[in-house]
Design an enzyme around this catalytic site. Structure first.
Site, short mmCIF file in Angstrom:
data_model
loop_
_atom_site.label_atom_id
_atom_site.label_comp_id
_atom_site.label_asym_id
_atom_site.label_seq_id
_atom_site.Cartn_x
_atom_site.Cartn_y
_atom_site.Cartn_z
N LYS A 137 0.86 -1.19 0.00
CA LYS A 137 0.00 0.00 0.00
C LYS A 137 0.89 1.23 0.00
O LYS A 137 2.08 1.14 0.29
CB LYS A 137 -0.92 -0.01 1.22
CG LYS A 137 -0.17 -0.10 2.55
CD LYS A 137 -1.09 -0.39 3.71
CE LYS A 137 -0.28 -0.49 5.00
NZ LYS A 137 -1.12 -0.82 6.14
N GLY B 108 -0.71 -9.32 5.93
CA GLY B 108 -1.87 -8.60 5.43
C GLY B 108 -3.14 -8.77 6.25
O GLY B 108 -4.17 -8.21 5.91
N ASP C 179 -3.99 -4.77 8.64
CA ASP C 179 -4.42 -4.56 7.25
C ASP C 179 -5.76 -5.20 6.90
O ASP C 179 -6.34 -4.92 5.86
CB ASP C 179 -3.34 -5.04 6.28
CG ASP C 179 -2.19 -4.05 6.19
OD1 ASP C 179 -2.40 -2.86 6.51
OD2 ASP C 179 -1.10 -4.47 5.77
#
Length: 140
Positions: free
Chosen positions: A72, A109, A113
């Protein structure tokens, strides 16, 4: 590929394992497991590169034993499955080119996240399916 999930502190893995985690391209690493990575692996060079805006989303950058997957742009953003997949494929290519055969990681992730581990697991397995890389996912 050999893929296992075990209950273990990631940072107690032996020195022959490379440790992977996800970060943003601004390389702030101010929360979650990234804080430990920053401290343990002296990732200042990576942060300096981020300050020059040279970290690319979807790439994996090796610093010592740390594999830093850029998923990101800013630390407060959330990754997509596409950006995570690109970073995992980049990590696979790095492993092949550098002869890395042992990886350990958290459920990448999926902490701060918020991606779903079931989907992420399949992305990792699919990417590394045709390799000899051993992957251990450490959970506490």
């Amino acid at each position: 590929m050999d893929f296992k999930e075990i209950k273990r502190d990631l940072f107690t893995m032996t020195e022959d394992y490379y440790l992977a985690h996800c970060i943003s391209s601004d390389a702030k690493m101010g929360a979650g497991i990234a804080v430990e990575f920053r401290k343990r692996f002296k990732l200042k060079a990576l942060q300096d590169a981020a300050n020059r805006s040279s970290l690319e989303i979807g790439k994996c950058y090796k610093v010592g034993r740390a594999l830093n997957l850029i998923t990101k742009s800013k630390y407060w953003h959330k990754p997509t499955y596409e950006s995570l997949t690109q970073a995992v494929v980049s990590m696979k290519e790095l492993c092949i080119s550098e002869g890395i055969t042992k990886l350990a990681m958290p459920q990448i992730g999926c902490g701060l996240d918020k991606l779903q581990w079931g989907k992420v697991r399949e992305i990792i397995k699919e990417a590394f399916d045709d390799t000899e890389v051993e992957i251990i996912v450490c959970t506490l």
